[in-house]
Design an enzyme around this catalytic site. Structure first.
Site, PDB file in Angstrom:
ATOM      1  N   ARG A 166      55.579 150.535  48.220  1.00 27.01           N
ATOM      2  CA  ARG A 166      56.358 150.268  46.992  1.00 27.01           C
ATOM      3  C   ARG A 166      57.784 150.803  47.104  1.00 27.01           C
ATOM      4  NH1 ARG A 166      52.979 146.418  46.094  1.00 27.01           N
ATOM      5  NH2 ARG A 166      50.859 147.136  45.827  1.00 27.01           N
ATOM      6  N   GLU A 292      41.051 153.091  44.687  1.00 25.68           N
ATOM      7  CA  GLU A 292      41.524 151.975  45.505  1.00 25.68           C
ATOM      8  C   GLU A 292      41.071 152.124  46.961  1.00 25.68           C
ATOM      9  OE1 GLU A 292      45.753 151.788  44.541  1.00 25.68           O
ATOM     10  OE2 GLU A 292      45.263 150.535  42.823  1.00 25.68           O
ATOM     11  N   ARG A 325      44.784 163.426  41.596  1.00 33.27           N
ATOM     12  CA  ARG A 325      45.161 162.258  40.789  1.00 33.27           C
ATOM     13  C   ARG A 325      43.975 161.681  40.010  1.00 33.27           C
ATOM     14  NH1 ARG A 325      47.464 157.780  43.410  1.00 33.27           N
ATOM     15  NH2 ARG A 325      49.241 157.522  42.033  1.00 33.27           N
ATOM     16  N   ARG A 342      39.336 148.546  32.667  1.00 30.63           N
ATOM     17  CA  ARG A 342      40.033 149.477  33.561  1.00 30.63           C
ATOM     18  C   ARG A 342      40.801 150.547  32.787  1.00 30.63           C
ATOM     19  NH1 ARG A 342      44.334 147.736  38.318  1.00 30.63           N
ATOM     20  NH2 ARG A 342      45.633 149.604  38.170  1.00 30.63           N
ATOM     21  N   LYS A 366      48.661 159.337  35.361  1.00 26.08           N
ATOM     22  CA  LYS A 366      49.730 158.346  35.182  1.00 26.08           C
ATOM     23  C   LYS A 366      50.078 158.208  33.701  1.00 26.08           C
ATOM     24  CE  LYS A 366      49.202 155.506  39.320  1.00 26.08           C
ATOM     25  NZ  LYS A 366      49.131 154.150  39.909  1.00 26.08           N
ATOM     26  N   ASP A 371      48.882 150.955  34.933  1.00 25.54           N
ATOM     27  CA  ASP A 371      49.614 151.199  36.177  1.00 25.54           C
ATOM     28  C   ASP A 371      51.105 150.892  36.049  1.00 25.54           C
ATOM     29  OD1 ASP A 371      50.090 151.835  38.750  1.00 25.54           O
ATOM     30  OD2 ASP A 371      49.200 150.047  39.632  1.00 25.54           O
ATOM     31  N   GLU A 393      52.351 161.736  35.609  1.00 30.69           N
ATOM     32  CA  GLU A 393      52.963 161.025  36.736  1.00 30.69           C
ATOM     33  C   GLU A 393      53.719 159.799  36.225  1.00 30.69           C
ATOM     34  OE1 GLU A 393      50.336 160.233  40.106  1.00 30.69           O
ATOM     35  OE2 GLU A 393      51.422 158.387  40.560  1.00 30.69           O
ATOM     36  N   GLU A 399      58.251 149.411  40.887  1.00 33.13           N
ATOM     37  CA  GLU A 399      57.229 148.484  41.388  1.00 33.13           C
ATOM     38  C   GLU A 399      57.025 147.273  40.474  1.00 33.13           C
ATOM     39  OE1 GLU A 399      53.422 150.301  42.106  1.00 33.13           O
ATOM     40  OE2 GLU A 399      52.464 148.382  42.570  1.00 33.13           O
ATOM     41  N   TRP A 547      40.762 143.190  40.177  1.00 35.43           N
ATOM     42  CA  TRP A 547      41.551 144.383  39.870  1.00 35.43           C
ATOM     43  C   TRP A 547      41.497 144.849  38.410  1.00 35.43           C
ATOM     44  CZ3 TRP A 547      43.259 147.280  43.763  1.00 35.43           C
ATOM     45  CH2 TRP A 547      43.336 146.682  45.027  1.00 35.43           C
TER      46      TRP A 547
END
Ligand code: GCW
Length: 685
Positions: A166, A292, A325, A342, A366, A371, A393, A399, A547
């Protein structure tokens, strides 16, 4: 970047203070220490700003002391005549500083006093910034500062082959061909940039730790890691490494990575011992586990507390910490399965573990539950574990926000996140107070972010994307700063003080996040990007993928029902009052509507428009805004050096073309799905 200084000192009021700039009085520190860095920065900064090299001396005669800059560390510098009392100074935390001018008629002096070496260095950079942006006025300065958050970190997603995950600004400045560029001057320059905005920690390799990177904690690379740590140490920045949870397996030394296996525990203890033998002030390990497809404790039927604590125990004897994380979710979801959400994953995985983590573990969460989308609600996990250290984060690298080809100044977004009222301990429990450790007494807390730099000459691909790196540091030093003030500071330092230049660039930056949002995925639904690359539109790119990022558009409506009443129940993860706001259509804010609700295209927003008309209008407006921004930028021709002018013009034209593509793809998609025409009859394909 923003540290080029040349000729930027305005003359306003300068005459009065001019003598002070001739000498710096300071008791020198250790070689390679932060104090000497600070004095070096001060001397070279002043030389670049005024054209005169100041004399640096520690042998102050009485007269000198009244016409100088006195710089030092509180407790180790004589304070007499500096208008700073020890009692006042001692109230500051370690990284705090005082800048004070002393006006005794024609005998003026300036004091920069840090509570520690780092405090002094931050004071020096702040002082230089003031000179660059405001100049020194008749009344001089009276500044007392301290950072809001203890940990102010950056994460490099750099790989040892020289690529950057990224990354949109060239190759890595840290690695090439599986070697560290340990002596590269670029790393020192980067350390300067970061220190100047208060960053005090950095993890130098990607959280996706591949085969070769697994060896960064071995003798193969530690001598070079130590050199890089030396460079950062001189600027008060601690070095961290991302580690591979399956390290013992990957390196072929054990047949398991089970965190409860004593051999595994011993292996990590040995690794920690070795790392500290090279880098005595090593910060600790950053870990992406069970995320992931990365290995983690789940493989062995263990949970995340087991995994993190095992590493924490290895680091504890040396004062190291584990940054663990929380980006843990099922990335093998079946799109047909409507029960899995998710957005719920991090909370569901971690919340039950509250209190089980060692004191030297910090959960790295995050800012949003998905995301780094252009618009997301704040992660409900943040603050929801009172007995577990937290840090937030952010993503400086763009990105999902235009990849440094579009201008998207993210400080306003981060500020919204930091100001968000979680209400976890009643009204006024803001994210920034949680991150500062003011709500729950965390031993470690703060903020971190994915960096946006590479080896491009201008560091960030798009020249204006430097403002995000700068802005991240400044906002995390003081989250109460206005986004616009940060944008303006950055512009003045980077492009000089011409009024039209400052106004145009600051204005562009301030509008840019909203502009980007307006021509991309609407109303908080997110994604709609080209799979994997995440640049440019592809509305259904992820719709039938594994995803977990869906918009569920059909002929009648769009959005993800995350309510408790009829949807996935995600809203229940928020404190009751916030949950109520999001749960109800009547109170859910427009900008997050499609994140929380599935609604018909003809649903009326609070703005009075229907969803479909909002989509059309914002997408047409978004392109117009980019056109207007480009036009006002072009009006600066001749006021900005040609190289940067041409570069930014080129990127802005690309942004415009890409914004048109977004507009037409999104509008066409929804027109074809819904069959509803644009009220204004504009061209939709
Ligand atoms: O958004 C995703 C990115 C991945 C990244 C991951 C993460 C480092 O697309 O490239 O991997 O987030 O945050 O771990």
């Amino acid at each position: 970047a923003w540290l080029h200084y040349e000729g930027q000192l305005s003359n306003k009021g300068l005459a009065k203070w001019a003598d002070c700039f001739r000498s710096i009085i300071c008791i020198p520190g250790e070689r390679g220490g932060v104090l000497n860095t600070a004095i070096g920065e001060l001397a070279s900064g002043i030389e670049a700003l005024t054209g005169n090299k100041p004399e640096v001396t520690d042998a102050a005669s009485a007269v000198d002391r009244k016409r100088c800059i006195a710089a030092g560390i509180i407790g180790a510098m004589p304070l007499d005549g500096l208008a700073i009392s020890l009692a006042e100074a001692e109230q500051l935390p370690d990284e705090g500083f005082i800048i004070r001018t002393i006006d005794n008629g024609d005998l003026c002096s300036i004091a920069i006093a840090g509570r520690s070496e780092r405090g002094l260095m931050y004071g020096v950079f702040h002082f230089l910034r003031l000179l660059q942006t405001e100049g020194i006025g008749e009344n001089g300065f009276n500044v007392v500062e301290q950072p809001a958050f203890r940990l102010r970190m950056l994460n490099q997603w750099d790989n040892m082959d020289g690529s950057v995950e990224r990354g949109y600004a060239g190759r890595s400045i840290f690695y090439r061909n599986y070697e560290l560029l340990a002596r590269s001057p670029r790393i020192k320059d980067y350390a300067r940039l970061l220190a100047s905005v208060g960053i005090n920690g950095i993890a130098i390799n990607n959280v996706n730790v591949h085969r070769q990177e697994t060896k960064l904690i071995t003798e193969r690379y530690l001598p070079d890691v130590a050199r890089v740590a030396d460079t950062f140490r001189a600027y008060g920045i601690r070095l961290y490494l991302s580690v591979n949870f399956a390290g013992p397996l990957e390196l072929g030394e054990l047949d398991t990575a089970d965190p409860l296996d004593p051999r595994v525990q011993a292996w990590w203890k040995e690794r920690a011992n070795e790392v500290y033998s090279y880098v005595p002030d090593f910060g600790g390990f950053l870990v992406k586990a069970d995320s992931e497809n990365r290995p983690g404790p789940f493989t062995y039927g263990r949970d995340h507390a087991d995994g993190a604590n095992m590493l924490a125990d290895a680091l504890a004897p040396y004062g190291g910490i584990v940054l663990w994380r929380c980006f843990v979710y099922n990335c093998q979801q079946d799109w047909r399965d409507r029960s899995t959400d998710r957005a719920k994953a991090a909370y569901d995985h971690f919340r039950p573990l509250d209190g089980r983590f060692r004191d030297n573990v910090i959960l790295q969460i995050k800012n949003g539950p998905m995301d780094f989308q252009v618009r997301e609600p704040v992660s409900p996990l943040f603050g929801a574990m009172p007995n577990t250290n937290h840090m937030m984060e952010f993503q400086v690298t763009q990105e999902y926000t235009g990849q440094q080809r579009h201008v998207c100044f993210l400080v306003p977004q981060w500020k919204e996140v930091l100001d968000f009222d979680t209400r976890l301990k009643g009204e006024g429990t803001r994210v920034k107070d949680l991150a500062a450790g003011k709500v729950h007494p965390y031993t470690h807390c703060g903020v971190t972010a994915v960096s946006n730099i590479g080896d491009d000459d201008n560091w960030t691909g798009h020249h204006l994307a430097q403002s995000n790196l700068y802005g991240y540091g400044r906002l995390m030093w003081n989250p109460d700063l206005e986004a616009e003030a940060i944008a303006e500071e950055w512009t003045r330092q980077t492009f000089g003080g011409d009024a039209a230049v400052v106004e145009t660039i600051t204005g562009w930056l301030m509008e840019s996040w909203g502009t980007y949002e307006s021509y991309t995925a609407p109303l908080g639904v997110g994604w709609m990007v080209t799979p994997h690359y995440h640049y440019g539109p592809d509305v259904d790119g992820y719709e039938y993928s594994k995803w977990g990022t869906y918009h569920f558009a059909d002929w009648k409506g769009i959005g993800v029902d995350r309510t408790q009443a009829t949807g996935t129940g995600y809203t229940a993860q928020y404190e009751a009052e916030n949950a109520r706001v999001y749960e109800n259509l009547a109170t859910c804010p427009d900008e997050l509507l499609l994140f929380f609700h599935h609604v018909p295209y003809i649903h009326k927003l609070h703005s009075g428009k229907t969803v479909i008309q909002h989509i059309y209008d914002t997408h047409f407006e978004g392109v117009q805004r980019v056109e207007a921004q480009l036009a006002s930028w072009l009006s600066l021709e001749g006021k900005i050096d040609e190289e940067r002018f041409r570069h930014v013009t080129g990127r802005a034209k690309e942004q415009l073309e890409n914004a048109k593509l977004w507009r037409d793809v999104i509008n066409t998609y929804f027109y074809r799905k819904s069959g509803i025409s644009d009220e204004q009859g504009r061209t939709i394909y």
